[in-house]
Motif scaffolding. Structure first.
Motif, PDB file in Angstrom:
ATOM      1  N   HIS A 116      16.176  46.226   3.259  1.00  0.00           N
ATOM      2  CA  HIS A 116      17.177  46.157   4.148  1.00  0.00           C
ATOM      3  C   HIS A 116      18.526  45.181   3.228  1.00  0.00           C
ATOM      4  N   GLN A 117      19.731  45.472   3.294  1.00  0.00           N
ATOM      5  CA  GLN A 117      20.538  44.899   2.647  1.00  0.00           C
ATOM      6  C   GLN A 117      21.248  43.869   3.858  1.00  0.00           C
ATOM      7  N   VAL A 118      21.017  42.679   3.786  1.00  0.00           N
ATOM      8  CA  VAL A 118      21.715  41.896   4.781  1.00  0.00           C
ATOM      9  C   VAL A 118      23.005  41.652   4.618  1.00  0.00           C
ATOM     10  N   SER A 119      23.768  41.570   5.819  1.00  0.00           N
ATOM     11  CA  SER A 119      25.313  41.531   5.855  1.00  0.00           C
ATOM     12  C   SER A 119      25.788  40.136   6.373  1.00  0.00           C
ATOM     13  N   SER A 120      24.883  39.320   7.019  1.00  0.00           N
ATOM     14  CA  SER A 120      25.352  38.049   7.477  1.00  0.00           C
ATOM     15  C   SER A 120      24.239  37.021   7.733  1.00  0.00           C
ATOM     16  N   TRP A 121      24.920  35.772   7.891  1.00  0.00           N
ATOM     17  CA  TRP A 121      23.594  34.669   8.319  1.00  0.00           C
ATOM     18  C   TRP A 121      22.803  35.067   9.582  1.00  0.00           C
ATOM     19  N   VAL A 122      23.767  35.556  10.408  1.00  0.00           N
ATOM     20  CA  VAL A 122      23.148  35.776  11.676  1.00  0.00           C
ATOM     21  C   VAL A 122      22.008  36.948  11.714  1.00  0.00           C
TER      22      VAL A 122
ATOM     23  N   VAL B 127      14.015  38.453  -0.140  1.00  0.00           N
ATOM     24  CA  VAL B 127      12.894  37.629   0.564  1.00  0.00           C
ATOM     25  C   VAL B 127      11.946  38.934   0.657  1.00  0.00           C
ATOM     26  N   TRP B 128      10.762  38.752   0.189  1.00  0.00           N
ATOM     27  CA  TRP B 128       9.773  39.619   0.560  1.00  0.00           C
ATOM     28  C   TRP B 128       8.983  39.069   1.909  1.00  0.00           C
ATOM     29  N   CYS B 129       8.751  40.136   2.758  1.00  0.00           N
ATOM     30  CA  CYS B 129       7.963  39.878   4.145  1.00  0.00           C
ATOM     31  C   CYS B 129       6.882  40.698   4.236  1.00  0.00           C
ATOM     32  N   VAL B 130       5.608  40.192   4.278  1.00  0.00           N
ATOM     33  CA  VAL B 130       4.586  40.896   4.384  1.00  0.00           C
ATOM     34  C   VAL B 130       3.691  40.513   5.479  1.00  0.00           C
ATOM     35  N   ASP B 131       3.386  41.438   6.344  1.00  0.00           N
ATOM     36  CA  ASP B 131       2.477  41.202   7.548  1.00  0.00           C
ATOM     37  C   ASP B 131       0.875  41.288   7.077  1.00  0.00           C
ATOM     38  N   TYR B 132       0.452  40.092   7.051  1.00  0.00           N
ATOM     39  CA  TYR B 132      -0.907  40.138   6.507  1.00  0.00           C
ATOM     40  C   TYR B 132      -2.009  40.706   7.658  1.00  0.00           C
TER      41      TYR B 132
ATOM     42  N   ARG C 185      11.697  44.260   2.238  1.00  0.00           N
ATOM     43  CA  ARG C 185      12.484  43.408   1.311  1.00  0.00           C
ATOM     44  C   ARG C 185      13.709  43.235   1.934  1.00  0.00           C
ATOM     45  N   LEU C 186      14.308  41.971   2.225  1.00  0.00           N
ATOM     46  CA  LEU C 186      15.489  41.829   2.588  1.00  0.00           C
ATOM     47  C   LEU C 186      16.594  41.316   1.561  1.00  0.00           C
ATOM     48  N   ILE C 187      17.336  41.979   1.107  1.00  0.00           N
ATOM     49  CA  ILE C 187      18.095  41.672  -0.317  1.00  0.00           C
ATOM     50  C   ILE C 187      19.422  40.908   0.346  1.00  0.00           C
ATOM     51  N   VAL C 188      19.511  39.650  -0.023  1.00  0.00           N
ATOM     52  CA  VAL C 188      20.493  38.598   0.370  1.00  0.00           C
ATOM     53  C   VAL C 188      21.616  38.800  -0.741  1.00  0.00           C
ATOM     54  N   PRO C 189      22.864  39.404  -0.526  1.00  0.00           N
ATOM     55  CA  PRO C 189      23.787  39.602  -1.374  1.00  0.00           C
ATOM     56  C   PRO C 189      24.246  38.026  -1.897  1.00  0.00           C
ATOM     57  N   ALA C 190      24.871  38.333  -3.211  1.00  0.00           N
ATOM     58  CA  ALA C 190      25.226  36.924  -3.729  1.00  0.00           C
ATOM     59  C   ALA C 190      26.387  36.196  -3.049  1.00  0.00           C
ATOM     60  N   ARG C 191      27.045  37.030  -2.201  1.00  0.00           N
ATOM     61  CA  ARG C 191      28.186  36.327  -1.664  1.00  0.00           C
ATOM     62  C   ARG C 191      27.791  35.461  -0.247  1.00  0.00           C
ATOM     63  N   LEU C 192      26.498  35.643  -0.045  1.00  0.00           N
ATOM     64  CA  LEU C 192      25.909  34.863   1.146  1.00  0.00           C
ATOM     65  C   LEU C 192      25.358  33.679   0.554  1.00  0.00           C
ATOM     66  N   LYS C 193      24.930  33.647  -0.717  1.00  0.00           N
ATOM     67  CA  LYS C 193      23.879  32.607  -1.168  1.00  0.00           C
ATOM     68  C   LYS C 193      24.339  31.136  -0.689  1.00  0.00           C
ATOM     69  N   ARG C 194      25.779  30.963  -1.053  1.00  0.00           N
ATOM     70  CA  ARG C 194      26.276  29.492  -0.575  1.00  0.00           C
ATOM     71  C   ARG C 194      26.228  29.109   0.532  1.00  0.00           C
ATOM     72  N   GLU C 195      26.461  30.042   1.467  1.00  0.00           N
ATOM     73  CA  GLU C 195      26.275  29.792   2.972  1.00  0.00           C
ATOM     74  C   GLU C 195      24.955  29.406   3.368  1.00  0.00           C
ATOM     75  N   VAL C 196      24.064  30.281   2.865  1.00  0.00           N
ATOM     76  CA  VAL C 196      22.662  29.916   3.057  1.00  0.00           C
ATOM     77  C   VAL C 196      22.107  28.840   2.779  1.00  0.00           C
ATOM     78  N   ARG C 197      22.717  28.455   1.396  1.00  0.00           N
ATOM     79  CA  ARG C 197      22.168  27.077   0.827  1.00  0.00           C
ATOM     80  C   ARG C 197      22.633  26.000   1.799  1.00  0.00           C
ATOM     81  N   ASP C 198      24.025  25.866   2.116  1.00  0.00           N
ATOM     82  CA  ASP C 198      24.678  25.067   2.914  1.00  0.00           C
ATOM     83  C   ASP C 198      23.806  24.766   4.066  1.00  0.00           C
TER      84      ASP C 198
END
Length: 268
Positions: A4-10, A123-128, A217-230
């Motif tokens: 899944h390609q993530v579009s926003s922090w929410v 982000v890899w997410c695995v249900d064990y 697999r959650l793909i976090v686009p480069a444009r979101l990285k700084r917002e996520v980091r902050d």
């Protein structure tokens, strides 16, 4: 496996915590392991895989030497699995792969390196619970006996005290997750978890590709990285917490006060 390609922090929050409601417990108790990487193209090869050559034999030799020379240190180890966790924790190439119970710790490792903010992360997410369905019967019985979804070193040692016996449980590939002993504050603060496969030459990403349920697999686009980091910094998910001590403090300060590149577009 779903991607899944993530579009926003929410949306990222919704996806990270999706399916966390446990009806039997009436609590939000997910059964997910998370792993974050700064580059979405990174695979799930272990440090042992990356050595190349006859690494399955190197594993035994290196671990034997590690156990011989590390005795007398401040970390007592009762089982092979304790030793393997300790070796992985201190950088020895092993068949283990680092995961975490915490989605925010996974996001930290996705955004820690500011030099890679120009590329998408994952982000890899695995249900064990789902991967546990493929475990050989002795391991399934042990989980049922203990009322657990992941293993401890002691639980594994009861069923398979050596890597040789672990490899020979079945010819089919499988993966299990085990929680390492609390070797130090770093293990505790990172909410650490390890994956291990029954063949040192196996690649976990190749194995997970064939899983129809429980792998995302959650793909976090480069444009979101700084917002996520902050926002992680504001939530105190930093190197200062995840790597207790002066080294972690220095890593945090070096990144936190790293200037934004001149002319960098919004989000980078």
């Amino acid at each position: 496996m779903l991607e899944h390609q993530v579009s926003s922090w929410v949306e990222l929050q919704e996806l990270l915590f999706a399916g966390s409601w446990n009806e039997s417990l009436h609590r939000f108790r997910p059964t997910l392991a998370f792993r974050g990487a700064p580059n979405a193209s990174h695979d799930l090869a272990t440090s042992l895989n990356r050595r190349g050559g006859d690494y399955s034999r190197q594993e035994h030799v290196m671990l034997r030497a590690f156990r011989k020379y590390a005795r007398g240190t401040s970390n007592p180890c009762d089982t092979l699995w304790d030793w393997l966790a300790l070796a992985q924790h201190h950088g020895l190439p092993t068949r283990l792969l680092d995961w975490t119970f915490s989605p925010y710790v996974a996001l930290h490792f996705l955004t820690e390196n500011t030099e890679l903010y120009g590329m998408d992360g994952v982000v890899w997410c695995v249900d064990y619970r789902e991967t546990n369905r493929l475990l050989p019967r002795p391991l399934k019985n042990q989980l049922q006996k203990e009322g657990a979804d992941v293993f401890s070193a002691e639980m594994l040692a009861e069923v398979t005290p050596t890597l040789s016996s672990f490899n020979q449980l079945t010819r089919r590939s499988f993966v299990l997750f085990f929680e390492p002993p609390s070797l130090d504050e770093r293990i505790v603060n990172q909410f650490a978890l390890f994956s291990v496969m029954n063949d040192a030459s196996s690649r976990l990403d190749e194995f997970l590709q064939h899983q129809k349920k429980g792998v995302r697999r959650l793909i976090v686009p480069a444009r979101l990285k700084r917002e996520v980091r902050d926002k992680l910094d504001q939530a105190n998910i930093t190197e200062r917490v995840l790597f207790p001590g002066l080294d972690g403090l220095s890593r945090w300060l070096r990144r936190y006060y790293n200037p934004r590149p001149p002319g960098a577009p919004e989000g980078l």
